[in-house]
Design an enzyme around this catalytic site. Structure first.
Site, PDB file in Angstrom:
ATOM      1  N   ARG A 103      13.524 -17.100  29.348  1.00  0.00           N
ATOM      2  CA  ARG A 103      14.104 -17.961  28.303  1.00  0.00           C
ATOM      3  C   ARG A 103      13.107 -17.978  27.164  1.00  0.00           C
ATOM      4  O   ARG A 103      11.938 -18.323  27.352  1.00  0.00           O
ATOM      5  CB  ARG A 103      14.349 -19.378  28.834  1.00  0.00           C
ATOM      6  CG  ARG A 103      14.675 -20.351  27.727  1.00  0.00           C
ATOM      7  CD  ARG A 103      15.194 -21.683  28.230  1.00  0.00           C
ATOM      8  NE  ARG A 103      16.561 -21.582  28.705  1.00  0.00           N
ATOM      9  CZ  ARG A 103      17.397 -22.611  28.812  1.00  0.00           C
ATOM     10  NH1 ARG A 103      17.007 -23.832  28.479  1.00  0.00           N
ATOM     11  NH2 ARG A 103      18.627 -22.448  29.251  1.00  0.00           N
ATOM     12  N   HIS A 130      23.466 -16.743  25.380  1.00  0.00           N
ATOM     13  CA  HIS A 130      23.226 -17.477  26.629  1.00  0.00           C
ATOM     14  C   HIS A 130      24.250 -16.986  27.660  1.00  0.00           C
ATOM     15  O   HIS A 130      25.157 -17.703  28.051  1.00  0.00           O
ATOM     16  CB  HIS A 130      23.376 -18.979  26.373  1.00  0.00           C
ATOM     17  CG  HIS A 130      22.803 -19.852  27.452  1.00  0.00           C
ATOM     18  ND1 HIS A 130      22.125 -19.348  28.552  1.00  0.00           N
ATOM     19  CD2 HIS A 130      22.814 -21.198  27.609  1.00  0.00           C
ATOM     20  CE1 HIS A 130      21.753 -20.359  29.322  1.00  0.00           C
ATOM     21  NE2 HIS A 130      22.155 -21.484  28.782  1.00  0.00           N
ATOM     22  N   GLN A 133      25.205 -18.905  31.036  1.00  0.00           N
ATOM     23  CA  GLN A 133      26.063 -20.078  30.870  1.00  0.00           C
ATOM     24  C   GLN A 133      27.532 -19.655  30.796  1.00  0.00           C
ATOM     25  O   GLN A 133      28.408 -20.299  31.375  1.00  0.00           O
ATOM     26  CB  GLN A 133      25.676 -20.833  29.590  1.00  0.00           C
ATOM     27  CG  GLN A 133      26.509 -22.084  29.352  1.00  0.00           C
ATOM     28  CD  GLN A 133      26.226 -23.178  30.343  1.00  0.00           C
ATOM     29  OE1 GLN A 133      25.080 -23.531  30.570  1.00  0.00           O
ATOM     30  NE2 GLN A 133      27.274 -23.756  30.945  1.00  0.00           N
ATOM     31  N   ASP A 218      28.696 -27.778  21.499  1.00  0.00           N
ATOM     32  CA  ASP A 218      27.296 -27.720  21.926  1.00  0.00           C
ATOM     33  C   ASP A 218      26.508 -28.568  20.935  1.00  0.00           C
ATOM     34  O   ASP A 218      27.039 -28.986  19.887  1.00  0.00           O
ATOM     35  CB  ASP A 218      26.839 -26.244  21.907  1.00  0.00           C
ATOM     36  CG  ASP A 218      25.410 -26.036  22.430  1.00  0.00           C
ATOM     37  OD1 ASP A 218      24.870 -26.953  23.094  1.00  0.00           O
ATOM     38  OD2 ASP A 218      24.837 -24.960  22.174  1.00  0.00           O
ATOM     39  N   CYS A 258      27.872 -26.978  27.430  1.00  0.00           N
ATOM     40  CA  CYS A 258      26.886 -26.385  28.339  1.00  0.00           C
ATOM     41  C   CYS A 258      25.832 -27.397  28.802  1.00  0.00           C
ATOM     42  O   CYS A 258      25.162 -27.165  29.798  1.00  0.00           O
ATOM     43  CB  CYS A 258      26.217 -25.190  27.678  1.00  0.00           C
ATOM     44  SG  CYS A 258      25.263 -25.591  26.209  1.00  0.00           S
ATOM     45  N   ARG A 286      26.579 -22.945  37.480  1.00  0.00           N
ATOM     46  CA  ARG A 286      25.450 -22.085  37.115  1.00  0.00           C
ATOM     47  C   ARG A 286      24.870 -21.449  38.376  1.00  0.00           C
ATOM     48  O   ARG A 286      24.539 -20.276  38.405  1.00  0.00           O
ATOM     49  CB  ARG A 286      24.359 -22.900  36.387  1.00  0.00           C
ATOM     50  CG  ARG A 286      24.768 -23.482  35.043  1.00  0.00           C
ATOM     51  CD  ARG A 286      25.032 -22.396  34.023  1.00  0.00           C
ATOM     52  NE  ARG A 286      23.869 -21.554  33.824  1.00  0.00           N
ATOM     53  CZ  ARG A 286      22.836 -21.853  33.014  1.00  0.00           C
ATOM     54  NH1 ARG A 286      22.866 -22.951  32.286  1.00  0.00           N
ATOM     55  NH2 ARG A 286      21.795 -21.042  32.886  1.00  0.00           N
TER      56      ARG A 286
END
Ligand code: CP
Ligand code: NVA
Length: 303
Positions: A103, A130, A133, A218, A258, A286
């Site tokens: 990340r 991402h 996700q 988001d 998310c 996830r």
């Protein structure tokens, strides 16, 4: 050639569909208490240059459930943050671990790591994408509603990394994506360019949400944009997903985020804690989606 997951575009449509089916199967196996350890004695390296709750925990738990272990590498207490070339880090980790999750801020960094890694590199979020996700989000849709093909998804808010990954998914899985952002916060033109007309950009949230099957948002200020927060709160006025906006969606529409979420900004508490919201299913998924991903990449790379 080692296969990596830097964006969803590293997978074919067929591979994604199969991975989602496999995630459902792995989820059932876990609930039946079946032991399945394809990573026995194997290690997963996890380089995190940004904060995380869900991504970190889900990959760590995935490694444990697969009979292996996850090693968390923070820049402050490793050489990653002291200027050791990523190419060297990649070679070292490739010699001891089965896969690497990273990340980071710049997508170029995770791409650089992948270029020098002999083991699969998984993008655990960059400024551009991402993908992990999205695998969980697609799995959540499939569990609740079935196929995503042909559905109408509304993205409301920032044209950010999550928006880009939804755009990738729209092209790969053939659903319509209407993206509503304030002017100046649109997603990257190259990523949303789509000659089949599935992706539409608007500046009015109602135009995106009208009749939508799924409404997604988001945070307005992603990690690394903390200093822009106040300016963004002003720029995104009118983009809060609230009950009134959700009423313009399809009567059966779901809401996704998310997480982490900021109630009162991009979404109201009524919506995110209400009956259409599936945000905690997304979070749990996830784990299951990433187990399917890990299994796939390990097998593809003969590990
Ligand atoms: N959604 C997500 O990636 O959460 P974390 O930042 O907590 O990992
Ligand atoms: N867009 C957000 C997603 C967090 C999971 C960020 O990059 O901070």
């Amino acid at each position: 050639m080692t296969r990596h997951l830097l964006s969803l575009n590293d997978l074919t449509t067929r591979e994604i569909v199969r991975m989602l089916d496999r995630a459902i199967e792995l989820k059932k196996m876990l609930s039946r208490g079946e032991l399945y350890e394809p990573m026995r004695n194997g290690a997963l390296a996890m380089i995190f240059e940004k904060s995380s709750t869900r991504t970190r925990v889900s990959f760590e738990v995935a490694a444990i459930q697969f009979g292996g272990n996850a090693i968390f590498i923070a820049p402050g207490d490793s050489h990653v943050g002291r200027g050791e070339p990523l190419a060297d880090t990649a070679r070292v980790l490739s010699s001891m671990t089965r896969a690497i999750v990273m990340r980071t801020h710049s997508h170029e960094r995770v791409s650089e790591l992948a270029r020098h890694s002999r083991v699969p590199v998984i993008n655990g979020l960059s400024d551009r994408f991402h993908p992990c996700q999205l695998l969980a989000d697609l799995l959540t849709w499939v569990e609740h509603r079935g196929s995503v093909s042909g559905i109408n998804v509304a993205w409301v808010g920032d044209g950010n990394n999550m928006c880009h990954s939804w755009a990738n998914a729209s092209k790969l899985l053939d659903f319509n994506l209407r993206i509503a952002t304030p002017a100046g916060y649109e997603p990257d033109g190259d990523i949303v360019a789509d000659d089949r007309g599935r992706i539409t950009l608007v500046n009015d949230p109602r135009a995106a949400v009208d009749g939508a099957d799924l409404v997604v948002t988001d945070t307005w200020a992603s990690m690394g944009q903390e200093e822009e927060k106040q300016a963004r709160v002003e720029a995104f006025a009118g983009f809060t997903v609230d009950d009134a906006l959700m009423r313009t969606a399809h009567s059966d529409a779901l809401f996704m985020h998310c997480l982490p979420a900021y109630r009162g900004y991009e979404v109201t508490a009524e919506v995110i804690d209400g009956p259409r919201s599936v945000v905690f299913d997304q979070a749990e998924n996830r784990l299951h989606a990433q187990k399917a991903l890990l299994e796939f990449l390990l097998r593809e790379n003969g590990r």
